[in-house]
Write a protein that holds these residues in place. Structure first.
Motif, short mmCIF file in Angstrom:
data_model
loop_
_atom_site.label_atom_id
_atom_site.label_comp_id
_atom_site.label_asym_id
_atom_site.label_seq_id
_atom_site.Cartn_x
_atom_site.Cartn_y
_atom_site.Cartn_z
N GLY A 222 38.10 9.61 -48.06
CA GLY A 222 38.91 8.52 -48.61
C GLY A 222 38.01 7.35 -48.94
N ALA A 223 37.93 7.01 -50.22
CA ALA A 223 37.02 5.94 -50.65
C ALA A 223 37.29 4.64 -49.91
CB ALA A 223 37.16 5.72 -52.16
N GLU A 224 38.55 4.40 -49.57
CA GLU A 224 38.92 3.14 -48.91
C GLU A 224 38.41 3.06 -47.47
OE1 GLU A 224 42.30 6.05 -48.29
OE2 GLU A 224 40.87 5.54 -49.89
N ASN A 225 37.88 4.18 -46.95
CA ASN A 225 37.35 4.19 -45.58
C ASN A 225 35.82 4.08 -45.54
OD1 ASN A 225 39.89 4.59 -44.30
ND2 ASN A 225 39.84 6.72 -44.98
N VAL A 226 35.19 4.12 -46.71
CA VAL A 226 33.73 4.20 -46.76
C VAL A 226 33.11 2.80 -46.78
CG1 VAL A 226 31.73 5.06 -48.04
CG2 VAL A 226 33.84 6.42 -47.95
N ALA A 227 32.26 2.53 -45.79
CA ALA A 227 31.53 1.26 -45.73
C ALA A 227 30.32 1.30 -46.65
CB ALA A 227 31.08 0.97 -44.30
N ALA A 228 29.56 2.42 -46.61
CA ALA A 228 28.29 2.48 -47.35
C ALA A 228 28.02 3.88 -47.85
CB ALA A 228 27.15 2.04 -46.44
N ILE A 229 27.37 3.95 -49.00
CA ILE A 229 26.76 5.18 -49.51
C ILE A 229 25.27 4.93 -49.50
CG2 ILE A 229 26.44 6.64 -51.55
CD1 ILE A 229 29.34 6.05 -52.32
N ILE A 230 24.51 5.81 -48.84
CA ILE A 230 23.06 5.62 -48.68
C ILE A 230 22.32 6.78 -49.32
CG2 ILE A 230 21.18 5.24 -47.04
CD1 ILE A 230 23.26 4.45 -44.95
N ILE A 231 21.36 6.46 -50.17
CA ILE A 231 20.54 7.52 -50.79
C ILE A 231 19.14 7.02 -51.06
CG2 ILE A 231 21.20 6.96 -53.18
CD1 ILE A 231 21.26 10.07 -53.68
N GLU A 232 18.17 7.93 -50.95
CA GLU A 232 16.80 7.67 -51.39
C GLU A 232 16.76 7.93 -52.91
OE1 GLU A 232 14.13 9.94 -48.29
OE2 GLU A 232 16.13 10.82 -48.45
N PRO A 233 16.34 6.96 -53.71
CA PRO A 233 16.28 7.19 -55.17
C PRO A 233 15.33 8.33 -55.56
CG PRO A 233 16.23 4.85 -54.69
CD PRO A 233 16.07 5.56 -53.37
N VAL A 234 14.30 8.57 -54.75
CA VAL A 234 13.56 9.83 -54.78
C VAL A 234 13.57 10.32 -53.34
CG1 VAL A 234 11.37 11.01 -55.23
CG2 VAL A 234 12.06 9.10 -56.70
N LEU A 235 14.17 11.48 -53.10
CA LEU A 235 14.34 11.96 -51.72
C LEU A 235 12.98 12.39 -51.17
CD1 LEU A 235 17.19 12.29 -53.19
CD2 LEU A 235 17.73 13.80 -51.29
N GLY A 236 12.59 11.82 -50.03
CA GLY A 236 11.24 12.01 -49.50
C GLY A 236 11.05 13.31 -48.74
N GLU A 237 11.37 13.29 -47.43
CA GLU A 237 11.17 14.48 -46.59
C GLU A 237 11.88 15.70 -47.15
OE1 GLU A 237 9.33 14.69 -43.64
OE2 GLU A 237 8.66 12.67 -44.14
N GLY A 238 12.99 15.49 -47.86
CA GLY A 238 13.76 16.61 -48.41
C GLY A 238 13.05 17.37 -49.51
N GLY A 239 11.91 16.85 -49.98
CA GLY A 239 11.12 17.59 -50.96
C GLY A 239 10.80 16.84 -52.24
N PHE A 240 10.77 15.49 -52.16
CA PHE A 240 10.46 14.67 -53.35
C PHE A 240 11.38 15.02 -54.52
CE2 PHE A 240 5.94 12.87 -52.55
CZ PHE A 240 6.31 12.53 -51.27
N ILE A 241 12.67 15.12 -54.18
CA ILE A 241 13.67 15.47 -55.19
C ILE A 241 14.04 14.21 -55.95
CG2 ILE A 241 16.03 16.33 -55.53
CD1 ILE A 241 15.60 17.73 -52.69
N GLU A 242 13.88 14.26 -57.27
CA GLU A 242 14.38 13.18 -58.14
C GLU A 242 15.80 13.58 -58.54
OE1 GLU A 242 11.84 11.28 -61.36
OE2 GLU A 242 10.98 13.28 -61.18
N PRO A 243 16.82 12.84 -58.10
CA PRO A 243 18.17 13.21 -58.55
C PRO A 243 18.23 13.28 -60.07
CG PRO A 243 18.27 11.54 -56.84
CD PRO A 243 16.82 11.67 -57.22
N ALA A 244 18.87 14.34 -60.58
CA ALA A 244 18.94 14.53 -62.04
C ALA A 244 19.55 13.30 -62.70
CB ALA A 244 19.78 15.78 -62.34
#
Length: 450
Positions: A222-244
């Motif tokens: 439920g969007a109304e329950n979400v305080a924050a969305i957190i993301i690495e703009p280039v994901l580090g430990e996960g494998g240097f993933i650049e979100p498309a």
């Protein structure tokens, strides 16, 4: 070329005079095994005596090419002149008062620099801490105080730290979470736009992944329950993933439309690492809050949360802080690091590193079928190794073997990725091009041996 390193010139050359690790390192390793907890690992147990520019010198007299920067920390070099000068002067004046007891100018000056450098022209404020995990944890506290909501949304392959809350935010079980639960509640994970592994191909990945993520948030949380969305703009430990492309702007729009605080975790990707001050600038993202650490202070422990003034001020007086947060010596180091980044135009240097590395790695990919993907930006570049380029089955064994081969030849490289099959390259932004190419020569020779 030499690097001024604590007043002494450090030759910028690879030098292998013993086996790696050498006899003195092995002696120290034996002492370490008796005294240091087994849970604290090391990529390569060579014991450092000096480091600077693009090299690390060990107790046995070996000089290694540094493709790790202490995990993206020593971007300005491990002993940058301005960092050493400013931190030394501060050490002589005072080491600590606690900013919450009696404040000092260095803390304020770092916050002013962060307001100037981070994306967006809105009024900004910052709070300083010791580590990336602390910064992320405090960003959640601030977002919850501001929104009066509890849920936090994170993404597949994300990494955010090793405290209880940030372990909950982190996707990968081993080695970060295994056996350490239970974890903090009200954390929800959704898909990320991992182009290389997206079922319908990288060209469809951005919009499809964003639609999936938003659908899951809407239905399951439920969007109304979400305080924050957190993301690495280039994901580090996960494998240097650049979100498309298109993914991050869609997530930001969803957050803005629903009163959710959008947090860019730039701990690994910030401070010129990707050829921009911050990686989120690539698609014009202006986060509500941005977390920084690693490259901020030339190797001294410092972290920050920077964001919209009205959000940052949501926490009550005394609600944020910590005994060492914004330590005066670390603040001095940060001002020296930022001075170095500006003076040497390290964004341009990062872009040149990308040009050299991607050119060389693309040539290797044509020769060696196990290189499935080359990705990243600036001096944050990775290759994903696979057993078969068609099935894309991960090949962690090859990544481990290649790293070991490089270490034996005096090149420090790091692995990462959810599947353990990614080699990541994080050279100091001040590395000489001759060293950069020599390191790539050794990586290529390692592939040939595989």
């Amino acid at each position: 070329m030499t690097e001024l390193s604590g007043g002494a010139a450090l030759p910028q050359e690879r030098r292998v005079v013993t086996a790696i690790p050498g006899p003195k390192s092995l002696e120290l390793q034996a002492r370490r095994l008796n005294a240091v907890a087994g849970g604290v690992g090391s990529v390569l147990p060579v014991f450092t005596t000096r480091a600077g520019g693009g090299v690390i010198e060990d107790v046995d007299g070996n000089s290694l090419i540094d493709f790790g920067s202490g995990i993206a920390v020593t971007s300005v070099g491990a002993s940058a002149e301005a960092v050493v000068r400013r931190a030394s002067a501060q050490l002589a004046d005072f080491t600590h008062t606690c900013f919450m007891v009696t404040p000092y100018e260095g803390y304020v000056e770092v916050c002013e620099q962060l307001a100037e450098l981070t994306p967006g022209d809105h009024a900004k404020k910052s709070a300083l801490f010791n580590s990336g995990a602390e910064a992320v944890e405090n960003a959640v506290k601030i977002a919850r105080a501001y929104t009066k909501r509890q849920a936090v949304v994170v993404f597949d392959h994300g990494y955010h730290g090793r405290t209880n809350l940030t372990m909950a935010l982190t996707a990968k079980n081993m080695p970060y979470k295994h056996g350490f639960g239970p974890f903090a509640p009200e954390v929800y994970r959704v898909p990320v736009a991992y182009g290389y592994r997206w079922p319908t191909g990288p060209e469809n990945c951005g919009p499809e992944a964003a639609a999936q993520a938003i659908d899951q948030i809407t239905k399951q949380v439920g969007a109304e329950n979400v305080a924050a969305i957190i993301i690495e703009p280039v994901l580090g430990e996960g494998g240097f993933i650049e979100p498309a492309k298109g993914f991050l702007p869609a997530i930001v729009k969803f957050a803005n439309d629903n009163g959710i605080v959008f947090v860019a975790d730039e701990i690994q990707s910030g401070f010129c690492r990707t050829g921009q001050w911050f990686a989120c600038e690539d698609e014009g993202i202006v986060p509500d809050l941005i977390t920084t650490a690693k490259g901020i202070a030339g190797g001294l422990p410092l972290a920050a949360v920077t964001g919209r003034a009205e959000i940052m001020d949501a926490a009550h007086p005394g609600g944020l802080g910590g005994t060492y947060g914004g330590n005066p010596v670390a603040c001095a180091g940060a001002l020296g690091a930022i001075e170095t980044m500006r003076e040497l135009d390290l964004n341009a240097k990062a872009k040149r590193i990308e040009e050299v590395m991607k050119g060389r790695l693309a040539a290797m990919q044509e020769k060696f079928g196990i290189i499935g993907d080359i990705r990243g930006r600036g001096a944050m570049i990775a290759i994903e190794l696979v057993k078969d380029p068609v099935t894309k089955e991960p090949n962690p064994e090859a990544a481990g073997a290649l790293a070991k081969a490089c270490h034996a030849e005096g090149v420090l490289v790091l692995t990462c990725g959810t599947y353990g099959n990614v080699l990541r390259f994080l050279p100091p932004l001040v590395i000489g091009e001759d060293l950069l190419n020599e390191g790539l020569d050794i990586i290529e020779a390692g592939f040939a041996k595989l």
